[in-house]
Every structure is written in structure tokens, then in C-alpha cells.
Design a protein around this motif. Structure first.
Motif, short mmCIF file in Angstrom:
data_model
loop_
_atom_site.label_atom_id
_atom_site.label_comp_id
_atom_site.label_asym_id
_atom_site.label_seq_id
_atom_site.Cartn_x
_atom_site.Cartn_y
_atom_site.Cartn_z
N PHE A 198 44.77 38.00 46.69
CA PHE A 198 44.78 37.49 45.32
C PHE A 198 43.44 36.86 44.95
O PHE A 198 42.99 36.96 43.81
CB PHE A 198 45.90 36.46 45.15
N MET A 199 42.79 36.23 45.93
CA MET A 199 41.49 35.62 45.64
C MET A 199 40.42 36.68 45.43
O MET A 199 39.56 36.55 44.55
CB MET A 199 41.12 34.64 46.74
N ALA A 200 40.46 37.76 46.22
CA ALA A 200 39.53 38.87 45.99
C ALA A 200 39.77 39.50 44.63
O ALA A 200 38.82 39.86 43.92
CB ALA A 200 39.67 39.91 47.10
N LEU A 201 41.04 39.62 44.25
CA LEU A 201 41.35 40.15 42.92
C LEU A 201 40.81 39.24 41.83
O LEU A 201 40.35 39.72 40.79
CB LEU A 201 42.86 40.34 42.76
N ASN A 202 40.87 37.93 42.05
CA ASN A 202 40.31 37.00 41.07
C ASN A 202 38.83 37.29 40.84
O ASN A 202 38.36 37.31 39.70
CB ASN A 202 40.45 35.56 41.56
N VAL A 203 38.10 37.49 41.93
CA VAL A 203 36.67 37.78 41.81
C VAL A 203 36.46 39.10 41.08
O VAL A 203 35.65 39.20 40.15
CB VAL A 203 36.00 37.82 43.20
N ALA A 204 37.21 40.12 41.48
CA ALA A 204 37.05 41.45 40.89
C ALA A 204 37.39 41.44 39.40
O ALA A 204 36.65 41.99 38.57
CB ALA A 204 37.93 42.46 41.62
N GLU A 205 38.49 40.81 39.04
CA GLU A 205 38.93 40.84 37.64
C GLU A 205 38.02 40.03 36.74
O GLU A 205 37.81 40.38 35.57
CB GLU A 205 40.38 40.38 37.56
N SER A 206 37.42 38.97 37.28
CA SER A 206 36.42 38.23 36.51
C SER A 206 35.18 39.09 36.27
O SER A 206 34.64 39.14 35.16
CB SER A 206 36.04 36.94 37.25
N ALA A 233 41.65 47.54 40.39
CA ALA A 233 40.41 46.75 40.30
C ALA A 233 39.24 47.52 40.89
O ALA A 233 38.14 47.54 40.31
CB ALA A 233 40.61 45.42 41.03
N ALA A 234 39.45 48.16 42.04
CA ALA A 234 38.37 48.93 42.66
C ALA A 234 37.87 50.02 41.72
O ALA A 234 36.67 50.21 41.55
CB ALA A 234 38.85 49.54 43.97
N ASN A 235 38.78 50.73 41.10
CA ASN A 235 38.38 51.83 40.23
C ASN A 235 37.68 51.36 38.97
O ASN A 235 36.77 52.02 38.47
CB ASN A 235 39.59 52.70 39.91
N LYS A 236 38.06 50.19 38.47
CA LYS A 236 37.36 49.64 37.31
C LYS A 236 35.94 49.22 37.67
O LYS A 236 35.01 49.38 36.86
CB LYS A 236 38.14 48.47 36.72
N LEU A 237 35.76 48.70 38.87
CA LEU A 237 34.40 48.38 39.32
C LEU A 237 33.58 49.65 39.52
O LEU A 237 32.40 49.70 39.17
CB LEU A 237 34.45 47.57 40.62
N ILE A 238 34.20 50.65 40.09
CA ILE A 238 33.51 51.93 40.31
C ILE A 238 32.99 52.49 38.99
O ILE A 238 31.88 53.04 38.91
CB ILE A 238 34.45 52.94 40.99
N GLN A 264 35.99 41.65 33.63
CA GLN A 264 36.10 41.09 32.28
C GLN A 264 34.74 40.74 31.70
O GLN A 264 34.44 41.07 30.54
CB GLN A 264 36.99 39.85 32.29
N PHE A 265 33.90 40.07 32.50
CA PHE A 265 32.64 39.54 31.96
C PHE A 265 31.44 40.46 32.22
O PHE A 265 30.37 40.22 31.67
CB PHE A 265 32.37 38.16 32.55
N LYS A 266 31.63 41.46 33.09
CA LYS A 266 30.54 42.37 33.45
C LYS A 266 29.37 41.63 34.10
O LYS A 266 28.24 42.10 34.09
CB LYS A 266 30.03 43.15 32.22
N GLU A 267 29.64 40.46 34.67
CA GLU A 267 28.65 39.66 35.37
C GLU A 267 29.38 38.58 36.15
O GLU A 267 30.58 38.36 35.97
CB GLU A 267 27.65 39.02 34.40
N TYR A 268 28.63 37.88 37.00
CA TYR A 268 29.21 36.77 37.75
C TYR A 268 29.43 35.57 36.84
O TYR A 268 28.53 35.17 36.10
CB TYR A 268 28.28 36.38 38.90
N ASN A 269 30.63 35.00 36.88
CA ASN A 269 30.97 33.82 36.09
C ASN A 269 31.70 32.85 37.01
O ASN A 269 32.92 32.92 37.17
CB ASN A 269 31.84 34.22 34.90
N GLY A 270 30.96 31.94 37.62
CA GLY A 270 31.52 31.04 38.61
C GLY A 270 32.65 30.18 38.10
O GLY A 270 33.72 30.10 38.73
#
Length: 292
Positions: free
Chosen positions: A26-34, A275-280, A37-43
Motif C-alpha cells: 500500500f505504501m508503494a502504491l501511495n508513491v506510485a499514485e502520487s 499503477a505500473a502500467n500508468k507509470l509505463i 497524479q502530479f507527474k512529479e515527486y510531491n513529498g
């Protein structure tokens, strides 16, 4: 040569099946989904997701993150409706929470949680190779003040990114250890992991360098993702080790469908694959056998 798709989805699926869907998923999904959504890192958004996850599900996010949740909760008005946005704080306040957690643990925040959860950073096209190290350190510092936790997360992310670039395994590992100012416990892993899976001295079972040593030993000694996961089942620290073995083995070889066919209806696996496919899809060339 593997595809971006096979390596990225392999890391997510490898994580899922190796960890048996533990809360690090779930924590990895949090990172991926953020990132999606933002198309960048958002701490602040990522930490808000981690804290809201614990607030709503009370799943095992680790003692350090729980301390941060406790610190955050004291600054939230009990009269306000609670949502994910309730847990969004500016970086200065987050730093205070992290310091509080570091103090409560007696300074022992060099554990492997960030290395288990932050690898989606490596598969985000909008985080450049030059920025990946800094971003991975920033993500680790959302909860873990010790730079050792961040350095181990950086190495996992760097290996994933190198594999994504179709560098071979040994080159990916060697390159990851060229980061500046690594702690001696981290530097020593490069020469030690090929000989034995554990350090000669006892450490806390979640100590990030201990876990990384085990992970690299099992993945390096294997010829497939299935073999790596089988070997790691015998690790004395397997609870902490297996998720990262799954991540790196999946990124190295991909995960063949016969390894997860029986899991196809698992909603958590579906979420990971989505999530993986959206990042791809963020990569300009995503499904061809070329380096990118």
C-alpha cells in the motif's frame, strides 16, 4: 534485453507476490499514485497518503511512521472532518515530525521501509536520472531521518533505473554504489554480498544495510525471479528481505505469468499492475525492446 513494460510491471508484481501483499504494498502504491497524479515527486502528498493509510486501515506501516502519525495527529483539530488532505503538511512541519520520531527511537531510524516503498520513483519518466538520487533521499526523509535508510533506498532505486535502461545486473549494482558519501555499512555491501547473505555482526533485523546485503546476495545468486524468491524464503530476515527481493528480481527478469496466474483475481495485485502500467505510459517508448 527486456522491455520497460516487463521490468516495471515485474517489479510491482514481484513485490506483491514476494511480500504476500503486506502493507509495504500500500505504501508503494501511495508513491506510485502520487507520481501518476502530479507527474512529479510531491513529498507532502506522499506522506499524507502514508498517514491517511494508517489512520483509516491501522495496517502495519512501521513503528517510525506510526510515531510520525502520532505527532501529526496532535496538530490536527479533532473537530475537523478527517480526509487525506488533513494530513498534508508543509516540509518544515514534516521535518519536525521526523525529528520527533527519530528522538523517540533513540536515533535508530536506519531501517528498510523506504527501500521497500519508494521504487516507483525509478519507474517514473518525469524523474530524471540526474535527480533520482536526490528524490529518493527526500522520499526516505519523509519518515526516516537516518541517511542510511535513504542511501539504501537510493541503491534500490538506482538498480531499478539502470535495469530499466537495459544495463546488465552487475553493471547496475556496481553503478548504484558509486553514490558519494555512502556510510561504511552501505559501502561494504558491494564486496560482501557475493560471499554471504548476512553481515558477520548482529544488527537489528530491519537495519537497511543488513537487508540490502541479503537482497543482493539472493538476487545475484539466482537465474530467475522464481529462484530468487525461493532462495530468499530461507533468509533469517525474510519478513524485511522478501519484498525487496521481489522488486529487484522482478525488475531484473520480469515475472512470468505462471508465477502469478493464481493471483489474477487479487484486487491488490490488480492495483499494482494498474499503477505500473500508468507509470509505463509516461515513457516515450514503453513497450518495445529498446533502451530508453
Amino acid at each position: 534485453m527486456s522491455t520497460v513494460w516487463a521490468r516495471c510491471e515485474g517489479a510491482f508484481i514481484g513485490h506483491a507476490i514476494a511480500s504476500q501483499y503486506d502493507p509495504s504494498i500500500f505504501m508503494a502504491l501511495n508513491v506510485a499514485e502520487s507520481l501518476i497524479q502530479f507527474k512529479e515527486y510531491n513529498g507532502p502528498d506522499i506522506l499524507a497518503r502514508h498517514l491517511y493509510l494508517y489512520h483509516t486501515k491501522r495496517c502495519e506501516v512501521g513503528e517510525i511512521t506510526k510515531y510520525i502519525y502520532q505527532a501529526a495527529s496532535t496538530s490536527i483539530s479533532s473537530r475537523s472532518p478527517t480526509s487525506r488532505e488533513t494530513f498534508r503538511f508543509n516540509p518544515t512541519i514534516i521535518n519536525g515530525f521526523v525529528q520527533s520520531a527519530h528522538d523517540k527511537t533513540g536515533g535508530y531510524t536506519a531501517s528498510c521501509g523506504p527501500a521497500q516503498r519508494s521504487y516507483p520513483l525509478a519507474f517514473c519518466a518525469n524523474i530524471t536520472d540526474d535527480n533520482l538520487v536526490d528524490v529518493a533521499m527526500q522520499e526516505a526523509r519523509l519518515t526516516h531521518q537516518s541517511p542510511i535508510a535513504g542511501q539504501v533506498a537510493v541503491i534500490v532505486n538506482s538498480i531499478c533505473r539502470s535495469l530499466l535502461r537495459n544495463h546488465n545486473w552487475q553493471a547496475a549494482v556496481n553503478s548504484a554504489f558509486t553514490q558519494a558519501r555512502l556510510h561504511d555499512d552501505v559501502k561494504n555491501i558491494l564486496m560482501r554480498h557475493g560471499r554471504w547473505p548476512n553481515p558477520l555482526v548482529e544488527t537489528h533485523p530491519a537495519y537497511a544495510p543488513t537487508i540490502l546485503n541479503s537482497v543482493l546476495h539472493y538476487v545475484s545468486a539466482s537465474r530467475s525471479a522464481a529462484e530468487a524468491l525461493e532462495l530468499a524464503k530461507y533468509a533469517k530476515n525474510k519478513h524485511y528481505c522478501l519484498p525487496i527481493v521481489g522488486i529487484l528480481a522482478g525488475a531484473r527478469w520480469g515475472v512470468p505469468e505462471d508465477m502469478y496466474r493464481s493471483h489474477m483475481d487479487n484486487l491488490d495485485l490488480t492495483a499494482m499492475r494498474t499503477a505500473a502500467n500508468k507509470l509505463i505510459d509516461l515513457w516515450p517508448v514503453s513497450r518495445t525492446d529498446v533502451s530508453v
